[in-house]
Scaffold this motif. Sequence first.
Motif, PDB file in Angstrom:
ATOM      1  N   ALA A 158       8.125 -23.577  27.363  1.00 49.62           N
ATOM      2  CA  ALA A 158       9.151 -23.742  26.329  1.00 49.62           C
ATOM      3  C   ALA A 158       8.608 -23.435  24.940  1.00 49.62           C
ATOM      4  N   ARG A 159       7.344 -23.736  24.706  1.00 49.50           N
ATOM      5  CA  ARG A 159       6.760 -23.477  23.391  1.00 49.50           C
ATOM      6  C   ARG A 159       6.646 -21.991  23.093  1.00 49.50           C
ATOM      7  N   ALA A 169      12.967 -24.816  21.876  1.00 51.14           N
ATOM      8  CA  ALA A 169      11.805 -24.975  21.005  1.00 51.14           C
ATOM      9  C   ALA A 169      12.271 -25.006  19.560  1.00 51.14           C
ATOM     10  N   GLY A 222       8.376 -28.075  21.880  1.00 48.78           N
ATOM     11  CA  GLY A 222       9.347 -27.701  22.892  1.00 48.78           C
ATOM     12  C   GLY A 222       9.759 -28.897  23.731  1.00 48.78           C
TER      13      GLY A 222
END
Length: 103
Positions: A35-36, A71, A91
């Motif tokens: 997610a980051r 994020a 995130g």
Amino acid sequence: MVREDGKRNFVMREDGQEDSVFSGNMPRQAALKAARRLDPASSESDAEANATEIRLREKGTDKVHIFDAWAWEEDAPDDKPDWMGDRITKGNVSKKGIEHIEE
């Protein structure tokens, strides 16, 4: 498959292609790392409203873990190390389910 250190490897699936590998003890841990890498929004509430679906296949199995991921950027903490920038990307994920692939 579980490594010696207890972590499992998960491969990001996009349009049938598998390229990025993320590791973690649990699927959520790998999903948070993935997610980051998304394009960050300016705030968490904006990011959650525009969540992106990510699919992570556990290596050595036919399981695909499906998450909504988002994020956002925020200011780095005051006690940050010298190498860290002034803004950081955070995130979050929400699990939607598991699919089994047949290949």
